[in-house]
Each structure stands twice: as C-alpha cells, then as structure tokens.
Design a protein around this motif. Structure first.
Motif, PDB file in Angstrom:
ATOM      1  N   GLU A 157       0.831  -1.208   0.000  1.00  0.00           N
ATOM      2  CA  GLU A 157       0.000   0.000   0.000  1.00  0.00           C
ATOM      3  C   GLU A 157       0.866   1.258   0.000  1.00  0.00           C
ATOM      4  O   GLU A 157       0.571   2.222  -0.708  1.00  0.00           O
ATOM      5  CB  GLU A 157      -0.937  -0.005   1.210  1.00  0.00           C
ATOM      6  N   ARG A 158       1.952   1.259   0.800  1.00  0.00           N
ATOM      7  CA  ARG A 158       2.857   2.425   0.834  1.00  0.00           C
ATOM      8  C   ARG A 158       3.505   2.636  -0.532  1.00  0.00           C
ATOM      9  O   ARG A 158       3.639   3.761  -1.005  1.00  0.00           O
ATOM     10  CB  ARG A 158       3.923   2.250   1.906  1.00  0.00           C
ATOM     11  N   ASN A 159       3.915   1.531  -1.155  1.00  0.00           N
ATOM     12  CA  ASN A 159       4.529   1.649  -2.486  1.00  0.00           C
ATOM     13  C   ASN A 159       3.535   2.183  -3.505  1.00  0.00           C
ATOM     14  O   ASN A 159       3.877   3.017  -4.341  1.00  0.00           O
ATOM     15  CB  ASN A 159       5.064   0.288  -2.947  1.00  0.00           C
ATOM     16  N   GLU A 160       2.298   1.687  -3.447  1.00  0.00           N
ATOM     17  CA  GLU A 160       1.270   2.169  -4.367  1.00  0.00           C
ATOM     18  C   GLU A 160       0.977   3.646  -4.117  1.00  0.00           C
ATOM     19  O   GLU A 160       0.841   4.428  -5.070  1.00  0.00           O
ATOM     20  CB  GLU A 160      -0.007   1.335  -4.228  1.00  0.00           C
ATOM     21  N   GLU A 161       0.882   4.022  -2.855  1.00  0.00           N
ATOM     22  CA  GLU A 161       0.649   5.438  -2.525  1.00  0.00           C
ATOM     23  C   GLU A 161       1.807   6.297  -3.010  1.00  0.00           C
ATOM     24  O   GLU A 161       1.604   7.378  -3.569  1.00  0.00           O
ATOM     25  CB  GLU A 161       0.464   5.602  -1.011  1.00  0.00           C
ATOM     26  N   GLU A 162       3.025   5.814  -2.799  1.00  0.00           N
ATOM     27  CA  GLU A 162       4.203   6.564  -3.232  1.00  0.00           C
ATOM     28  C   GLU A 162       4.231   6.689  -4.753  1.00  0.00           C
ATOM     29  O   GLU A 162       4.531   7.754  -5.293  1.00  0.00           O
ATOM     30  CB  GLU A 162       5.474   5.864  -2.735  1.00  0.00           C
ATOM     31  N   GLN A 163       3.891   5.602  -5.459  1.00  0.00           N
ATOM     32  CA  GLN A 163       3.841   5.647  -6.917  1.00  0.00           C
ATOM     33  C   GLN A 163       2.763   6.625  -7.396  1.00  0.00           C
ATOM     34  O   GLN A 163       2.980   7.388  -8.325  1.00  0.00           O
ATOM     35  CB  GLN A 163       3.580   4.256  -7.484  1.00  0.00           C
ATOM     36  N   MET A 164       1.600   6.597  -6.753  1.00  0.00           N
ATOM     37  CA  MET A 164       0.535   7.527  -7.125  1.00  0.00           C
ATOM     38  C   MET A 164       0.969   8.967  -6.842  1.00  0.00           C
ATOM     39  O   MET A 164       0.742   9.863  -7.650  1.00  0.00           O
ATOM     40  CB  MET A 164      -0.759   7.195  -6.365  1.00  0.00           C
ATOM     41  N   PHE A 165       1.604   9.185  -5.695  1.00  0.00           N
ATOM     42  CA  PHE A 165       2.087  10.527  -5.345  1.00  0.00           C
ATOM     43  C   PHE A 165       3.104  11.000  -6.382  1.00  0.00           C
ATOM     44  O   PHE A 165       3.039  12.130  -6.859  1.00  0.00           O
ATOM     45  CB  PHE A 165       2.696  10.516  -3.947  1.00  0.00           C
ATOM     46  N   ASN A 166       4.055  10.121  -6.730  1.00  0.00           N
ATOM     47  CA  ASN A 166       5.067  10.486  -7.729  1.00  0.00           C
ATOM     48  C   ASN A 166       4.435  10.762  -9.086  1.00  0.00           C
ATOM     49  O   ASN A 166       4.863  11.664  -9.800  1.00  0.00           O
ATOM     50  CB  ASN A 166       6.126   9.384  -7.848  1.00  0.00           C
ATOM     51  N   SER A 167       3.412   9.996  -9.427  1.00  0.00           N
ATOM     52  CA  SER A 167       2.716  10.207 -10.691  1.00  0.00           C
ATOM     53  C   SER A 167       2.028  11.569 -10.705  1.00  0.00           C
ATOM     54  O   SER A 167       2.122  12.319 -11.683  1.00  0.00           O
ATOM     55  CB  SER A 167       1.700   9.083 -10.900  1.00  0.00           C
ATOM     56  N   VAL A 168       1.340  11.897  -9.623  1.00  0.00           N
ATOM     57  CA  VAL A 168       0.664  13.198  -9.520  1.00  0.00           C
ATOM     58  C   VAL A 168       1.697  14.327  -9.529  1.00  0.00           C
ATOM     59  O   VAL A 168       1.530  15.345 -10.209  1.00  0.00           O
ATOM     60  CB  VAL A 168      -0.224  13.259  -8.262  1.00  0.00           C
ATOM     61  N   LYS A 169       2.789  14.142  -8.793  1.00  0.00           N
ATOM     62  CA  LYS A 169       3.853  15.157  -8.735  1.00  0.00           C
ATOM     63  C   LYS A 169       4.459  15.365 -10.133  1.00  0.00           C
ATOM     64  O   LYS A 169       4.682  16.498 -10.556  1.00  0.00           O
ATOM     65  CB  LYS A 169       4.930  14.730  -7.750  1.00  0.00           C
ATOM     66  N   SER A 170       4.683  14.273 -10.852  1.00  0.00           N
ATOM     67  CA  SER A 170       5.231  14.362 -12.202  1.00  0.00           C
ATOM     68  C   SER A 170       4.272  15.120 -13.122  1.00  0.00           C
ATOM     69  O   SER A 170       4.693  15.960 -13.929  1.00  0.00           O
ATOM     70  CB  SER A 170       5.480  12.951 -12.738  1.00  0.00           C
ATOM     71  N   TYR A 171       2.992  14.848 -12.999  1.00  0.00           N
ATOM     72  CA  TYR A 171       1.976  15.528 -13.812  1.00  0.00           C
ATOM     73  C   TYR A 171       1.952  17.013 -13.494  1.00  0.00           C
ATOM     74  O   TYR A 171       1.900  17.852 -14.397  1.00  0.00           O
ATOM     75  CB  TYR A 171       0.597  14.897 -13.569  1.00  0.00           C
ATOM     76  N   ILE A 172       2.017  17.352 -12.212  1.00  0.00           N
ATOM     77  CA  ILE A 172       2.032  18.764 -11.803  1.00  0.00           C
ATOM     78  C   ILE A 172       3.271  19.464 -12.348  1.00  0.00           C
ATOM     79  O   ILE A 172       3.187  20.586 -12.855  1.00  0.00           O
ATOM     80  CB  ILE A 172       1.937  18.890 -10.263  1.00  0.00           C
ATOM     81  N   ASP A 173       4.433  18.812 -12.284  1.00  0.00           N
ATOM     82  CA  ASP A 173       5.659  19.401 -12.830  1.00  0.00           C
ATOM     83  C   ASP A 173       5.537  19.634 -14.338  1.00  0.00           C
ATOM     84  O   ASP A 173       5.969  20.663 -14.853  1.00  0.00           O
ATOM     85  CB  ASP A 173       6.863  18.499 -12.538  1.00  0.00           C
ATOM     86  N   LYS A 174       4.920  18.675 -15.030  1.00  0.00           N
ATOM     87  CA  LYS A 174       4.706  18.815 -16.468  1.00  0.00           C
ATOM     88  C   LYS A 174       3.809  20.014 -16.760  1.00  0.00           C
ATOM     89  O   LYS A 174       4.087  20.819 -17.657  1.00  0.00           O
ATOM     90  CB  LYS A 174       4.076  17.535 -17.010  1.00  0.00           C
ATOM     91  N   ILE A 175       2.744  20.174 -16.005  1.00  0.00           N
ATOM     92  CA  ILE A 175       1.822  21.304 -16.172  1.00  0.00           C
ATOM     93  C   ILE A 175       2.547  22.627 -15.889  1.00  0.00           C
ATOM     94  O   ILE A 175       2.364  23.619 -16.605  1.00  0.00           O
ATOM     95  CB  ILE A 175       0.588  21.150 -15.250  1.00  0.00           C
ATOM     96  N   LYS A 176       3.401  22.653 -14.858  1.00  0.00           N
ATOM     97  CA  LYS A 176       4.150  23.880 -14.542  1.00  0.00           C
ATOM     98  C   LYS A 176       5.091  24.262 -15.686  1.00  0.00           C
ATOM     99  O   LYS A 176       5.203  25.432 -16.037  1.00  0.00           O
ATOM    100  CB  LYS A 176       4.947  23.694 -13.252  1.00  0.00           C
ATOM    101  N   ARG A 177       5.778  23.259 -16.256  1.00  0.00           N
ATOM    102  CA  ARG A 177       6.684  23.548 -17.375  1.00  0.00           C
ATOM    103  C   ARG A 177       5.899  24.094 -18.570  1.00  0.00           C
ATOM    104  O   ARG A 177       6.321  25.042 -19.218  1.00  0.00           O
ATOM    105  CB  ARG A 177       7.469  22.293 -17.763  1.00  0.00           C
ATOM    106  N   GLN A 178       4.756  23.494 -18.826  1.00  0.00           N
ATOM    107  CA  GLN A 178       3.905  23.958 -19.917  1.00  0.00           C
ATOM    108  C   GLN A 178       3.436  25.391 -19.661  1.00  0.00           C
ATOM    109  O   GLN A 178       3.453  26.235 -20.565  1.00  0.00           O
ATOM    110  CB  GLN A 178       2.711  23.026 -20.081  1.00  0.00           C
ATOM    111  N   ARG A 179       3.045  25.676 -18.412  1.00  0.00           N
ATOM    112  CA  ARG A 179       2.612  27.028 -18.038  1.00  0.00           C
ATOM    113  C   ARG A 179       3.741  28.029 -18.275  1.00  0.00           C
ATOM    114  O   ARG A 179       3.525  29.101 -18.840  1.00  0.00           O
ATOM    115  CB  ARG A 179       2.202  27.049 -16.560  1.00  0.00           C
ATOM    116  N   ASP A 180       4.967  27.673 -17.863  1.00  0.00           N
ATOM    117  CA  ASP A 180       6.105  28.580 -18.032  1.00  0.00           C
ATOM    118  C   ASP A 180       6.406  28.829 -19.504  1.00  0.00           C
ATOM    119  O   ASP A 180       6.697  29.962 -19.902  1.00  0.00           O
ATOM    120  CB  ASP A 180       7.331  28.023 -17.309  1.00  0.00           C
ATOM    121  N   ARG A 181       6.319  27.761 -20.330  1.00  0.00           N
ATOM    122  CA  ARG A 181       6.549  27.947 -21.772  1.00  0.00           C
ATOM    123  C   ARG A 181       5.493  28.869 -22.377  1.00  0.00           C
ATOM    124  O   ARG A 181       5.801  29.738 -23.181  1.00  0.00           O
ATOM    125  CB  ARG A 181       6.527  26.591 -22.487  1.00  0.00           C
ATOM    126  N   LEU A 182       4.247  28.678 -21.960  1.00  0.00           N
ATOM    127  CA  LEU A 182       3.173  29.518 -22.489  1.00  0.00           C
ATOM    128  C   LEU A 182       3.317  30.962 -22.035  1.00  0.00           C
ATOM    129  O   LEU A 182       3.033  31.890 -22.799  1.00  0.00           O
ATOM    130  CB  LEU A 182       1.811  28.955 -22.071  1.00  0.00           C
TER     131      LEU A 182
END
Length: 126
Positions: free
Chosen positions: A16-41
């Motif tokens: 469960e901790r690994n799954e939560e950590e993977q989900m957290f990392n996935s969400v964090k990665s998505y947020i970072d991607k959105i931030k980079r896109q925002r900065d480019r725009l």
C-alpha cells in the motif's frame, strides 16, 4: 496474531505504501509537467505581447516621421535645450531655420530679441 498473519499484514502495508508513493510520484510528475507547460506559455505570451508592442511603437514612430517637418538628433536636441536656457532671459521667441543642402538639412536657431543665431546641425548624423 501469528507470525504468518503479521508478515502478510506487513507485506500488504508495504504494498500500500509503495502504491501510494507511486501515485504521489505520478501526480507530482503531472504537476511538474503542467508547470513547465505554463512557463513555456508565459514566455510565448510575453514574446507575443512584446512583438506586438514593438510593432505598434514602430508604426507610431513612422507616423511621426511622416508628419514631421524635421526630427532632431540627440545632439541637436541637446543644443536646442542649451540655446533655450541661454536665451530664456531674453523672454522672446526662438525661431528655427532649416537650410536644405545636397547632403542633408542643416538646422539653426535664432533669438528674436537679441538676434543671436546658432547652427545646431549634427553633421555626424549625415
């Protein structure tokens, strides 16, 4: 609780901790991607606005040139200001005169009270 139950419980908790950590990392990665896109725009928008503003100012400058009789260079403007300061005490009009030559237009100033005339042409701009 038996050792086997404890091990199964620990394995499930670990999973469960690994799954939560993977989900957290996935969400964090998505947020970072959105931030980079925002900065480019933002950069693209800033560039677009800058280019638009520059074009607008260039058009304004060109319009002023087309409607102006004469445009002073920086040196000529400084000379004009100095002349006006020197003849402020005359409390009279300053006349501008322009003399067309084969190379360019010479400009001069004349005080209407004392009659002093000065050529303020910036020949380096020719």
């Amino acid at each position: 609780m038996t050792d086997q139950e404890r091990v199964i419980k620990n394995v499930l908790a670990f999973t469960e901790r690994n799954e939560e950590e993977q989900m957290f990392n996935s969400v964090k990665s998505y947020i970072d991607k959105i931030k980079r896109q925002r900065d480019r725009l933002r950069m693209e928008l800033k560039k677009y606005k800058s280019d638009e503003k520059i074009k607008e100012l260039e058009n304004e400058i060109e319009e002023l040139r087309a409607k102006s009789v004469f445009i002073f260079s920086e040196n000529e403007k400084k000379e004009e200001i100095q002349f006006k300061k020197e003849h402020h005490i005359c409390d009279s009009n300053i006349y501008y005169y322009f003399d067309g030559t084969e190379v360019g237009v010479a400009v001069g100033l004349k005080c209407s009270k004392c009659g002093f005339a000065k050529d303020i042409t910036d020949y380096s701009a020719w």
